[in-house]
Every structure is written in C-alpha cells, then in structure tokens.
Design an enzyme around this catalytic site. Structure first.
Site, PDB file in Angstrom:
ATOM      1  N   PRO A 248       0.787  -1.243   0.000  1.00  0.00           N
ATOM      2  CA  PRO A 248       0.000   0.000   0.000  1.00  0.00           C
ATOM      3  C   PRO A 248       0.815   1.288   0.000  1.00  0.00           C
ATOM      4  O   PRO A 248       0.781   2.071   0.944  1.00  0.00           O
ATOM      5  CB  PRO A 248      -0.829  -0.138   1.284  1.00  0.00           C
ATOM      6  CG  PRO A 248       0.069  -0.913   2.201  1.00  0.00           C
ATOM      7  CD  PRO A 248       0.824  -1.876   1.327  1.00  0.00           C
ATOM      8  N   CYS A 249       1.520   1.542  -1.115  1.00  0.00           N
ATOM      9  CA  CYS A 249       2.272   2.787  -1.196  1.00  0.00           C
ATOM     10  C   CYS A 249       1.344   4.001  -1.256  1.00  0.00           C
ATOM     11  O   CYS A 249       1.791   5.132  -1.032  1.00  0.00           O
ATOM     12  CB  CYS A 249       3.242   2.767  -2.371  1.00  0.00           C
ATOM     13  SG  CYS A 249       2.521   2.381  -3.959  1.00  0.00           S
ATOM     14  N   HIS A 250       0.042   3.768  -1.525  1.00  0.00           N
ATOM     15  CA  HIS A 250      -0.903   4.893  -1.504  1.00  0.00           C
ATOM     16  C   HIS A 250      -1.104   5.421  -0.092  1.00  0.00           C
ATOM     17  O   HIS A 250      -1.613   6.530   0.088  1.00  0.00           O
ATOM     18  CB  HIS A 250      -2.257   4.468  -2.103  1.00  0.00           C
ATOM     19  CG  HIS A 250      -2.943   3.367  -1.356  1.00  0.00           C
ATOM     20  ND1 HIS A 250      -2.591   2.038  -1.520  1.00  0.00           N
ATOM     21  CD2 HIS A 250      -3.944   3.378  -0.438  1.00  0.00           C
ATOM     22  CE1 HIS A 250      -3.370   1.284  -0.744  1.00  0.00           C
ATOM     23  NE2 HIS A 250      -4.184   2.073  -0.082  1.00  0.00           N
TER      24      HIS A 250
END
Length: 286
Positions: A248-250
């Site tokens: 989850p780089c968001h």
C-alpha cells in the site's frame, strides 16, 4: 466486490475527485458536485454512499489537507500501539494476511527464467487492472485505464523478461476478489512475490504494517526501516512498486498533508485513501 457497478462508479468518482481537488477553496456543496457530474443530487448522494461508504460531504472532508494531517497524527499512535502489542508486522496487513517473498539475487538476474506467470484483466473499485500470479504468489497488479491490454502485458513482460506468460483470468479472478472485497473474502491469505533491491523490499515490507484507514509520511517510513535520511529513496521505492494496492504505497503521503504523486495517478491515490477511510472508520453521517 460490487459487481457491474464498480467500473462506471469509479470513473465518475475519479472525475469528481479531480474536480473537488481543483475547487476545495470554494467548499462545493452537493448541488455543485451533482451539476458537474450531470446527475441529480439524489443520485450523486447514492453514488458516493454506494462506492465510498459515506456521504459526499464526508467524502469531501477526507480529501482535505487538514484531514490528511489528522490522519498522519492518528495513524502514528495507532501504529505505535499495534506494533508494541505485536498486532502488526511486515507480514500482516490489518485483517487481511499478506505474506511477501522476494526473489533471490540469482532469480533477479535471470529475469524470471523458468517461472510461469498467469495473468488476467479485471474490474476493481479503482478501475480496471492487470493482475499476474505465480505458484509462489502475486507478482504484479497494475491499473490499466491509460493503457491498452497489449501495452499492459508488455510492461509485465519487461519486468519478468524470461518468464512464461499465459492469459488465465480464471486463475486470477479469485485473487482480485480477495484483494478488494470487504465481505466474505476478507482476511484470507494472499502471497506476494516481489522483485527489487534489498532496500526496496525493506520499504515494501514496512508498508504492509500500515493498516487501511491509516497513513505515514515518507520520513516516518524511512525512520521505521532504520534509514531516517532516506525519505527520498522511500519515494523511489514506492514508484517501483509493481503490486498496486496490496503493497500500500498509496498510504504514504507528505508530512505536510499533501497527498503527492502516485504511480497510478494522484486522483486514484486520493480515491483509495478516502475509500479506505469511509469503509474502515466513517465519520458521523450527515
């Protein structure tokens, strides 16, 4: 999954997010947003409630810089408490178990030689995607709205140049359902196979400790992996993440509260953060 409604819902939501981001100073009302989307206020309200889990007014709150700053503050205490209690680790993503395996240096060099990769195109709450998997786990998840299918497969092949690729949507469809469903599939294990440098893999493992509805700054992620001056390198590792959403780089944003860039579009990043906020800890209904 929400069936046939998701692709058209997301296209409208993405347009709405872009419009809201450009008009936050005016604090638009429901009627303003409805006119922009060419929908009635009633249908606009239903669209957001169905997709985001909250009303348009609440959704707008999730898109503000002030909320992003609050999210960073709250997430810091949540993550600290969960890590101290042993409830979260680089192998766990909140209720959904994610185990990550990195290819060996030799496998990295061979570019996937001897590896069989099945791939398929699917709809998700955030638009169309290409998901690819191996016997050892998911190796690729990319959003494809700006690409045709041939280009999307070419990008997959470039990452695993010597692997054997086979289109097999029947194999990848159950994995997409597990990845995005909030219902009966939630909490089932997903395995990931990643290809990156030691530093990149370290960053990606750290991101798995950030639960849905939480966020960290690039600096905080750098501190968490023991490289406090590597915030810029953390951003580069995010850019090289080939497994969207599951790694989850968001959930990594600037310390100022600015959402920042995202490999699959900043509007999609805002959508993911607001969607997770709406489904994990909605505000009081308006």
């Amino acid at each position: 999954m929400q069936g046939q409604t998701m692709p058209s819902d997301y296209q409208r939501i993405e347009r709405a997010i872009h419009w809201i981001a450009n008009n936050t100073g005016a604090q638009p009302e429901l009627g303003d947003l409805a006119r922009f989307l060419a929908l009635s206020p009633y249908h606009t309200q239903r669209l957001f409630s169905r997709w985001a889990g909250v009303s348009p007014k609440q959704f707008l709150q999730y898109l503000t810089v002030n909320h992003a700053k609050q999210l960073l503050d709250e997430s810091h205490s949540v993550l600290s408490a969960s890590l101290e209690a042993g409830l979260s680790s680089p192998a766990r993503l909140h209720d959904q178990m994610i185990s990550i395996e990195a290819v060996t240096p030799g496998e990295y060099k061979r570019g996937g030689e001897g590896l069989k990769i099945a791939y398929g195109f699917h709809d998700t709450p955030f638009g169309g995607c290409l998901l690819a998997t191996t016997p050892r786990g998911i190796c690729h998840l990319a959003f494809t709205d700006s690409l045709d299918r041939h280009e999307a497969v070419q990008q997959l092949a470039a990452r695993w140049p010597n692997a054997q690729l086979c289109e097999a949507p029947s194999e990848t469809d159950p994995l997409v359902k597990k990845a995005f469903d909030l219902g009966e599939n939630r909490g089932r294990e997903l395995k990931l196979l990643v290809k990156g440098t030691n530093f990149q893999v370290k960053v990606w493992k750290a991101l798995l400790a950030i639960p849905p509805g939480c966020a960290q700054s690039y600096r905080e992620v750098a501190q968490r992996i023991g490289s406090p001056r590597a915030a810029r390198a953390v951003g580069t590792a995010n850019t090289n993440n080939a497994i969207a959403y599951l790694i989850p780089c968001h959930r990594v944003i600037r310390g100022s509260g600015i959402i920042g860039e995202y490999r699959w579009g900043s509007d999609r990043k805002r959508a993911m953060l607001a969607w997770e906020a709406g489904h994990s800890r909605p505000l009081h209904h308006n």
